[in-house]
Design an enzyme around this catalytic site. Structure first.
Site, PDB file in Angstrom:
ATOM      1  N   PHE A 231     -24.594 -79.769  22.142  1.00  0.00           N
ATOM      2  CA  PHE A 231     -23.505 -78.781  22.272  1.00  0.00           C
ATOM      3  C   PHE A 231     -22.208 -79.550  22.562  1.00  0.00           C
ATOM      4  CE2 PHE A 231     -27.419 -76.705  23.777  1.00  0.00           C
ATOM      5  CZ  PHE A 231     -27.456 -75.554  23.004  1.00  0.00           C
ATOM      6  N   ASN A 280     -28.099 -76.078  14.593  1.00  0.00           N
ATOM      7  CA  ASN A 280     -28.502 -75.394  15.810  1.00  0.00           C
ATOM      8  C   ASN A 280     -29.266 -76.370  16.720  1.00  0.00           C
ATOM      9  OD1 ASN A 280     -29.983 -73.810  17.684  1.00  0.00           O
ATOM     10  ND2 ASN A 280     -29.840 -72.056  16.296  1.00  0.00           N
ATOM     11  N   ASP A 301     -25.090 -79.486  27.506  1.00  0.00           N
ATOM     12  CA  ASP A 301     -23.997 -78.651  28.048  1.00  0.00           C
ATOM     13  C   ASP A 301     -23.823 -77.401  27.188  1.00  0.00           C
ATOM     14  OD1 ASP A 301     -21.765 -77.783  29.467  1.00  0.00           O
ATOM     15  OD2 ASP A 301     -20.370 -79.023  28.332  1.00  0.00           O
ATOM     16  N   CYS A 341     -22.847 -73.177  32.740  1.00  0.00           N
ATOM     17  CA  CYS A 341     -21.519 -72.697  33.120  1.00  0.00           C
ATOM     18  C   CYS A 341     -21.546 -71.172  33.272  1.00  0.00           C
ATOM     19  CB  CYS A 341     -20.476 -73.123  32.098  1.00  0.00           C
ATOM     20  SG  CYS A 341     -20.833 -72.586  30.438  1.00  0.00           S
TER      21      CYS A 341
HETATM   22  N1  SAH Z   1     -19.922 -80.118  25.899  1.00  0.00           N
HETATM   23  C1  SAH Z   1     -18.658 -79.610  25.418  1.00  0.00           C
HETATM   24  C2  SAH Z   1     -18.500 -78.132  25.622  1.00  0.00           C
HETATM   25  C3  SAH Z   1     -19.602 -77.297  25.014  1.00  0.00           C
HETATM   26  S1  SAH Z   1     -19.039 -75.743  24.504  1.00  0.00           S
HETATM   27  C4  SAH Z   1     -17.507 -80.360  26.092  1.00  0.00           C
HETATM   28  O1  SAH Z   1     -17.728 -81.005  27.103  1.00  0.00           O
HETATM   29  O2  SAH Z   1     -16.387 -80.297  25.605  1.00  0.00           O
HETATM   30  C5  SAH Z   1     -20.385 -75.125  23.653  1.00  0.00           C
HETATM   31  C6  SAH Z   1     -20.516 -75.650  22.232  1.00  0.00           C
HETATM   32  O3  SAH Z   1     -21.799 -75.240  21.802  1.00  0.00           O
HETATM   33  C7  SAH Z   1     -19.540 -75.105  21.212  1.00  0.00           C
HETATM   34  O4  SAH Z   1     -18.904 -76.177  20.570  1.00  0.00           O
HETATM   35  C8  SAH Z   1     -20.396 -74.314  20.198  1.00  0.00           C
HETATM   36  O5  SAH Z   1     -19.993 -74.514  18.855  1.00  0.00           O
HETATM   37  C9  SAH Z   1     -21.755 -74.913  20.404  1.00  0.00           C
HETATM   38  N2  SAH Z   1     -22.929 -74.069  20.179  1.00  0.00           N
HETATM   39  C10 SAH Z   1     -23.187 -72.837  20.686  1.00  0.00           C
HETATM   40  N3  SAH Z   1     -24.438 -72.455  20.373  1.00  0.00           N
HETATM   41  C11 SAH Z   1     -24.991 -73.471  19.650  1.00  0.00           C
HETATM   42  C12 SAH Z   1     -26.278 -73.701  19.070  1.00  0.00           C
HETATM   43  N4  SAH Z   1     -27.245 -72.804  19.170  1.00  0.00           N
HETATM   44  N5  SAH Z   1     -26.479 -74.876  18.443  1.00  0.00           N
HETATM   45  C13 SAH Z   1     -25.504 -75.798  18.331  1.00  0.00           C
HETATM   46  N6  SAH Z   1     -24.291 -75.645  18.879  1.00  0.00           N
HETATM   47  C14 SAH Z   1     -24.025 -74.503  19.528  1.00  0.00           C
END
Ligand code: SAH
Length: 399
Positions: A231, A280, A301, A341
């Site tokens: 993520f 995903n 995260d 979060c």
């Molecule tokens: N770790 C990042 C913040 C994460 S925000 C930092 O420190 O800046 C959450 C992220 O998860 C977003 O970019 C979103 O596109 C992604 N996301 C949400 N659900 C997801 C999934 N099932 N698989 C992959 N990415 C996902």
């Protein structure tokens, strides 16, 4: 000046029970906590207990939250709106004074903890991004914005009011330039890494400022390690891993634009070795061969799966599965930095889920460190809802 209608008093009385909570530091109250006085229209009021003793100032609202307390104030009158906001803003700025360089990003105002409920202000170098989530703050932006812009010499002040909670107060969801020029990208430097922040369309106010302490930890731990950033968004963690000398970094996100930004960010910083995977995270983890330990440092995260109390159960299953899968991919002595979060998931609950995720694995898992948002995101201890970010550093040990 026309006389005020009889119901609009400059004060409110709380019932005895609510007065007790207020005295103990709870900041949020509902319509049935109010004994006398009207909560409409939204305004700054003096709050009294049932016997007329002073409980400081409050902001009334038309949503479910009828009253948010905003701390003591000298005398017994309601201050002038400009005087109130100036004083509170200066106190918040003073609390962060000396901690900020010219190109830094930091939260300057953090709602209740800064006695400014409904107001968040983040600074990215010369750009300020704010969120106003109640009507009193919204109606006071004409006082807040020029004062801050002048005081901090801001080139731009942007309202990132695209947050759903605004509708409870009848406020529109919108993104708007409030002052200065339209700055679509601004670079900040944190722990020696340059990040590009997009105030108008980045996540939250443009960046995840709250993870600053965890990014520093990743940089410290990364040397020689194979790192997986799950993520990853714009790759904030992956870039810190590379800055700290990671052997490799693989960043995974379902958003192609976010991955493109991560790649551009790594290039701009001169970091080689960033790989990205679009997809995903749940599928990615399932696709990794079991028992084929690949990574020495994994950052997990995810977004807040539980947006409401009702969704907590499903969210818990998601967190447990993700943590278990991530632990399985750790090489011996590898670290997992795991985060939530969601403010519906408190610290003890999150740790219980991690315990369940670690149960029955063929190695020990120890907790090395607990982290949260940085000191620019203070938590009001009498308002536990304000502690939304929980971060744990776990380690796999085999011997
Ligand atoms: N770790 C990042 C913040 C994460 S925000 C930092 O420190 O800046 C959450 C992220 O998860 C977003 O970019 C979103 O596109 C992604 N996301 C949400 N659900 C997801 C999934 N099932 N698989 C992959 N990415 C996902």
């Amino acid at each position: 000046m026309a006389a005020e209608p009889a119901t609009v008093t400059p004060e409110l009385r709380l019932n005895p029970r609510a007065s007790g909570f207020a005295r103990r530091g709870q900041p949020w109250f509902y319509a049935d906590d109010v004994l006398a006085g009207s909560v409409t229209p939204p305004r700054l009021v003096r709050v009294l207990d049932e016997e007329g003793r002073d409980l400081g100032l409050g902001m009334t609202g038309t949503g479910k939250l009828a009253l948010r307390l905003c701390g003591p104030w000298p005398g017994l009158a309601v201050p002038d709106r400009d005087a109130f906001f100036r004083a509170r803003l200066l106190t918040a700025l003073d609390a962060r004074a000396g901690q900020l360089g010219p190109t830094d990003g930091a939260r300057l105002v953090h709602g209740e903890a800064d006695l400014l409920p409904g107001l968040v202000i983040d600074r990215y170098g010369p750009v300020l991004v704010l969120q106003a989530t109640n009507a009193v703050v919204e109606n006071s932006l004409d006082a807040i914005v020029p004062f801050l812009a002048e005081r901090l010499g801001a080139e731009a002040v942007v309202a990132r009011n695209d947050v759903a909670v605004r509708k409870h107060e009848g406020l529109a969801e919108e993104v708007r330039l409030l002052h200065g020029k339209r700055v679509t990208e601004v670079a900040i430097v944190e722990h020696g890494v340059r990040h590009v922040v997009r105030p108008f369309d980045g996540h939250k106010t443009g960046f995840y400022l709250d993870q600053r302490p965890a990014r520093a930890l990743v940089q410290q731990l990364a040397k020689g390690r194979r790192v997986l950033d799950l993520f990853c968004y714009q790759g904030g963690f992956a870039m810190n891993a590379l800055a700290g000398g990671a052997a490799s970094a693989l960043a995974v996100d379902q958003s192609e634009p976010a991955l493109a930004q991560a790649t551009a960010g790594a290039t701009a910083n001169g970091f080689a070795g960033l790989q990205t995977h679009a997809g995903n995270v749940f599928d990615f983890l399932r696709g990794q061969r079991e028992g084929h330990a690949n990574f020495d440092l994994i950052v997990l995260d995810p977004p807040a799966f539980a947006k409401s109390r009702r969704e907590v159960e499903g969210a818990e299953r998601g967190y447990r599965d993700l943590n278990r899968q991530a632990l399985r991919l750790l090489a011996p002595n590898g670290f997992l930095l795991t985060c939530t979060c969601s403010h519906h998931m408190d610290g003890p609950r999150f740790e219980e889920l991690v315990r369940q995720a670690a149960a029955g694995l063929p190695f020990r898992v120890v907790m090395r460190q607990r982290l949260g948002a940085g000191p620019d995101h203070p938590v009001l201890v009498t308002h536990p809802e304000s502690e939304y970010l929980k971060v744990l550093l776990l380690q796999r040990l085999d011997a």
